[in-house]
Motif scaffolding. Structure first.
Motif, PDB file in Angstrom:
ATOM      1  N   MET A   1       0.826  -1.200   0.000  1.00 19.09           N
ATOM      2  CA  MET A   1       0.000   0.000   0.000  1.00 19.09           C
ATOM      3  C   MET A   1       0.867   1.258   0.000  1.00 19.09           C
ATOM      4  O   MET A   1       0.586   2.227  -0.712  1.00 19.09           O
ATOM      5  CB  MET A   1      -0.898  -0.018   1.238  1.00 19.09           C
ATOM      6  N   LEU A   2       1.938   1.247   0.784  1.00 19.27           N
ATOM      7  CA  LEU A   2       2.753   2.449   0.957  1.00 19.27           C
ATOM      8  C   LEU A   2       3.720   2.690  -0.200  1.00 19.27           C
ATOM      9  O   LEU A   2       3.968   3.832  -0.581  1.00 19.27           O
ATOM     10  CB  LEU A   2       3.548   2.353   2.261  1.00 19.27           C
TER      11      LEU A   2
ATOM     12  N   MET B   1     -12.725  -1.868  -2.582  1.00 14.24           N
ATOM     13  CA  MET B   1     -13.910  -2.327  -1.851  1.00 14.24           C
ATOM     14  C   MET B   1     -13.843  -3.833  -1.610  1.00 14.24           C
ATOM     15  O   MET B   1     -14.143  -4.318  -0.513  1.00 14.24           O
ATOM     16  CB  MET B   1     -15.180  -1.972  -2.626  1.00 14.24           C
ATOM     17  N   PHE B   2     -13.441  -4.569  -2.646  1.00 16.84           N
ATOM     18  CA  PHE B   2     -13.376  -6.023  -2.508  1.00 16.84           C
ATOM     19  C   PHE B   2     -12.327  -6.437  -1.480  1.00 16.84           C
ATOM     20  O   PHE B   2     -12.601  -7.230  -0.572  1.00 16.84           O
ATOM     21  CB  PHE B   2     -13.071  -6.670  -3.861  1.00 16.84           C
ATOM     22  N   SER B   3     -11.114  -5.920  -1.601  1.00 13.20           N
ATOM     23  CA  SER B   3     -10.034  -6.368  -0.728  1.00 13.20           C
ATOM     24  C   SER B   3     -10.270  -5.965   0.724  1.00 13.20           C
ATOM     25  O   SER B   3      -9.913  -6.701   1.649  1.00 13.20           O
ATOM     26  CB  SER B   3      -8.693  -5.829  -1.225  1.00 13.20           C
ATOM     27  N   LEU B   4     -10.870  -4.806   0.947  1.00 12.67           N
ATOM     28  CA  LEU B   4     -11.139  -4.358   2.312  1.00 12.67           C
ATOM     29  C   LEU B   4     -12.067  -5.339   3.028  1.00 12.67           C
ATOM     30  O   LEU B   4     -11.843  -5.682   4.197  1.00 12.67           O
ATOM     31  CB  LEU B   4     -11.761  -2.964   2.280  1.00 12.67           C
ATOM     32  N   SER B   5     -13.102  -5.800   2.329  1.00 13.75           N
ATOM     33  CA  SER B   5     -14.032  -6.747   2.938  1.00 13.75           C
ATOM     34  C   SER B   5     -13.467  -8.165   2.952  1.00 13.75           C
ATOM     35  O   SER B   5     -13.625  -8.899   3.934  1.00 13.75           O
ATOM     36  CB  SER B   5     -15.359  -6.741   2.177  1.00 13.75           C
ATOM     37  N   ALA B   6     -12.788  -8.553   1.862  1.00 13.24           N
ATOM     38  CA  ALA B   6     -12.260  -9.919   1.749  1.00 13.24           C
ATOM     39  C   ALA B   6     -11.100 -10.177   2.693  1.00 13.24           C
ATOM     40  O   ALA B   6     -10.756 -11.336   2.955  1.00 13.24           O
ATOM     41  CB  ALA B   6     -11.822 -10.187   0.307  1.00 13.24           C
ATOM     42  N   ALA B   7     -10.495  -9.114   3.228  1.00 11.25           N
ATOM     43  CA  ALA B   7      -9.349  -9.266   4.129  1.00 11.25           C
ATOM     44  C   ALA B   7      -9.686 -10.095   5.357  1.00 11.25           C
ATOM     45  O   ALA B   7      -8.782 -10.637   6.013  1.00 11.25           O
ATOM     46  CB  ALA B   7      -8.846  -7.888   4.569  1.00 11.25           C
ATOM     47  N   ALA B   8     -10.977 -10.229   5.681  1.00 16.47           N
ATOM     48  CA  ALA B   8     -11.369 -10.992   6.874  1.00 16.47           C
ATOM     49  C   ALA B   8     -10.840 -12.418   6.836  1.00 16.47           C
ATOM     50  O   ALA B   8     -10.381 -12.954   7.851  1.00 16.47           O
ATOM     51  CB  ALA B   8     -12.891 -10.992   7.016  1.00 16.47           C
TER      52      ALA B   8
ATOM     53  N   THR C   1      -1.538  -1.002  -4.787  1.00 13.77           N
ATOM     54  CA  THR C   1      -1.695  -0.135  -3.621  1.00 13.77           C
ATOM     55  C   THR C   1      -3.100  -0.230  -3.058  1.00 13.77           C
ATOM     56  O   THR C   1      -3.297  -0.373  -1.841  1.00 13.77           O
ATOM     57  CB  THR C   1      -1.387   1.324  -3.998  1.00 13.77           C
ATOM     58  N   THR C   2      -4.095  -0.153  -3.936  1.00 12.69           N
ATOM     59  CA  THR C   2      -5.477  -0.214  -3.458  1.00 12.69           C
ATOM     60  C   THR C   2      -5.824  -1.605  -2.933  1.00 12.69           C
ATOM     61  O   THR C   2      -6.462  -1.739  -1.883  1.00 12.69           O
ATOM     62  CB  THR C   2      -6.454   0.175  -4.577  1.00 12.69           C
ATOM     63  N   THR C   3      -5.376  -2.648  -3.639  1.00  9.91           N
ATOM     64  CA  THR C   3      -5.716  -4.010  -3.226  1.00  9.91           C
ATOM     65  C   THR C   3      -5.039  -4.376  -1.910  1.00  9.91           C
ATOM     66  O   THR C   3      -5.695  -4.836  -0.966  1.00  9.91           O
ATOM     67  CB  THR C   3      -5.310  -5.013  -4.319  1.00  9.91           C
ATOM     68  N   PHE C   4      -3.729  -4.178  -1.837  1.00 11.42           N
ATOM     69  CA  PHE C   4      -3.006  -4.550  -0.628  1.00 11.42           C
ATOM     70  C   PHE C   4      -3.278  -3.580   0.514  1.00 11.42           C
ATOM     71  O   PHE C   4      -3.211  -3.954   1.678  1.00 11.42           O
ATOM     72  CB  PHE C   4      -1.508  -4.661  -0.918  1.00 11.42           C
ATOM     73  N   GLY C   5      -3.604  -2.338   0.165  1.00 11.31           N
ATOM     74  CA  GLY C   5      -4.034  -1.412   1.204  1.00 11.31           C
ATOM     75  C   GLY C   5      -5.318  -1.882   1.851  1.00 11.31           C
ATOM     76  O   GLY C   5      -5.477  -1.830   3.080  1.00 11.31           O
ATOM     77  N   GLY C   6      -6.256  -2.348   1.024  1.00 11.80           N
ATOM     78  CA  GLY C   6      -7.484  -2.908   1.563  1.00 11.80           C
ATOM     79  C   GLY C   6      -7.222  -4.117   2.440  1.00 11.80           C
ATOM     80  O   GLY C   6      -7.833  -4.282   3.502  1.00 11.80           O
ATOM     81  N   LEU C   7      -6.287  -4.972   2.024  1.00 11.06           N
ATOM     82  CA  LEU C   7      -5.943  -6.151   2.824  1.00 11.06           C
ATOM     83  C   LEU C   7      -5.300  -5.758   4.151  1.00 11.06           C
ATOM     84  O   LEU C   7      -5.610  -6.330   5.203  1.00 11.06           O
ATOM     85  CB  LEU C   7      -4.998  -7.061   2.039  1.00 11.06           C
TER      86      LEU C   7
END
Length: 396
Positions: free
Chosen positions: A57-58, A225-232, A345-351
């Motif tokens: 992300m960074l 949106m997907f990665s933030l929720s799927a990170a669970a 960045t967006t995907t791994f940031g969400g994770l």
């Protein structure tokens, strides 16, 4: 044999990357279970995934700019050497009994920094290794290779941790970097025609394209949106294993089942995208994933958990591979490194952020309810995604 694997230089990088990823997934189980033993709260356990994903992300956008300015081979070599040394240090600390939760998180973060630098260069190199018409198949081959490692590596890692402890698992990961270092050392890419005015100008151009290009921006929002929720499922998998009265062997099996499902999803996604289009595959993948994670939240049955992880893996990889291929084919080649980096960045940031959020939620409301809430969030994201069209393929 898929067409890209008939090309020797791509086949060599592909095979070496699989070896390296075997080590990575062995270490994933080892670090997760080490944190369970050092500090058992769901929040601390989920922070392992946060530490692993936060560097992307960074730094992925900066790494993407480096991949578009400098030799991608040199960027990848530097990252691989750094990860080898850091993994060896992690093994040494574990052997001496000096590993603490904060040291484990710090070294996981630093190894993640190496990954963040490596992957934009590697993914942008695919277009240099295979003809444009084979990029989709090459991405799929990479995903299949990744999920071969994801399927077997965690099971091997769980067995190693169960029998010999985390030290040997960390050492195995350190040695796995030698394969890709060897191939990169021998690779002599053609001289690049890239010419840029400077690092900051290149970085600004990549941000500008991602923000102002409507369909690219839409894809990035949907990926976040997907990665933030799927990170669970990533952040809570170790505590799910504990919830099922299992140990590192069960954790390895759950990771492995996820990988087996992902491998099947990667193969199926190629055919399904050709037949039904990227949008249909994307929606189907998200739907399968949310049903799997909902089932996982509502059960304490190991067989159901195994099936749920198989389904979640298929949904996960079909979704992310569709994002990846769509972005590669919808972006001008001179911008692809930076655009892929924005996507990462967006995907791994969400994770990274999502793992922490779901870990805290699990400590507050329980593991099952946290997983159920994440499934609801995935459903809301699926609905919102209908208003965000994907990029169109660039002309040849």
């Amino acid at each position: 044999m898929p067409e890209p694997l008939r090309i020797p230089r791509f086949r060599a990088m592909w095979a070496a990357t699989i070896v390296s990823q075997f080590g990575t997934f062995i270490q994933v189980v080892a670090t997760s279970w080490a944190m369970v033993q050092l500090e058992g709260s769901a929040t601390m356990v989920s922070l392992v995934q946060t530490a692993a994903n936060l560097p992307t992300m960074l730094f992925a956008v900066s790494a993407g700019a480096l991949a578009d300015i400098f030799s991608r081979r040199s960027v990848m070599l530097g990252a691989q050497f750094a990860m080898l040394l850091l993994s060896a240090l992690l093994a040494a600390l574990a052997a001496l009994g000096a590993l603490t939760p904060m040291l484990l998180l710090a070294l996981t973060f630093l190894i993640g920094c190496g990954t963040a630098v490596h992957w934009p260069a590697w993914q942008a190199s695919v277009g240099e290794l295979v003809p444009r018409a084979q990029i989709s198949s090459a991405v799929a081959a990479n995903i299949v290779g990744n999920n071969v490692a994801r399927s077997l590596g965690p099971a091997i890692g769980g067995a190693i941790v169960l029998v010999a402890g985390a030290t040997l698992a960390f050492l195995a990961n350190a040695l796995s970097y030698l394969a890709i270092i060897t191939v990169l050392w021998r690779w002599r890419p053609e001289k690049s025609e890239r010419r840029h005015s400077g690092y900051w100008a290149v970085l600004a151009e990549g941000f500008r394209y991602g923000v102002t290009h409507r369909h690219t921006r839409a894809l990035l929002i949907r990926a976040a949106m997907f990665s933030l929720s799927a990170a669970a499922i990533w952040g809570l998998m170790p505590v799910v294993a504990v919830r099922l009265d299992g140990g590192p062997d069960l954790l390895g099996i759950l990771f492995g089942c996820f990988g087996v499902g992902a491998m099947g999803g990667a193969v199926a996604a190629v055919t399904l995208r050709d037949r039904f289009g990227a949008e249909a595959v994307l929606r189907g993948g998200i739907a399968i994933f949310l049903l799997a994670i909902a089932a996982l939240g509502l059960t304490k049955s190991i067989p159901v958990a195994v099936i749920a992880h198989l389904a979640a893996g298929a949904g996960w990889v079909s979704t992310l591979s569709t994002f990846n291929v769509t972005l590669q084919l919808g972006t001008p080649r001179e911008l692809v490194g930076r655009t892929i980096a924005l996507y990462q960045t967006t995907t791994f940031g969400g994770l990274a952020i999502g793992s922490l959020i779901w870990g805290m939620a699990a400590d507050r409301v329980g593991v099952g309810p946290a997983l159920t809430i994440s499934a609801i969030c995935l459903a809301l994201g699926l609905i919102a995604g209908t208003r965000l069209p994907l990029p169109r393929q660039q002309p040849l």
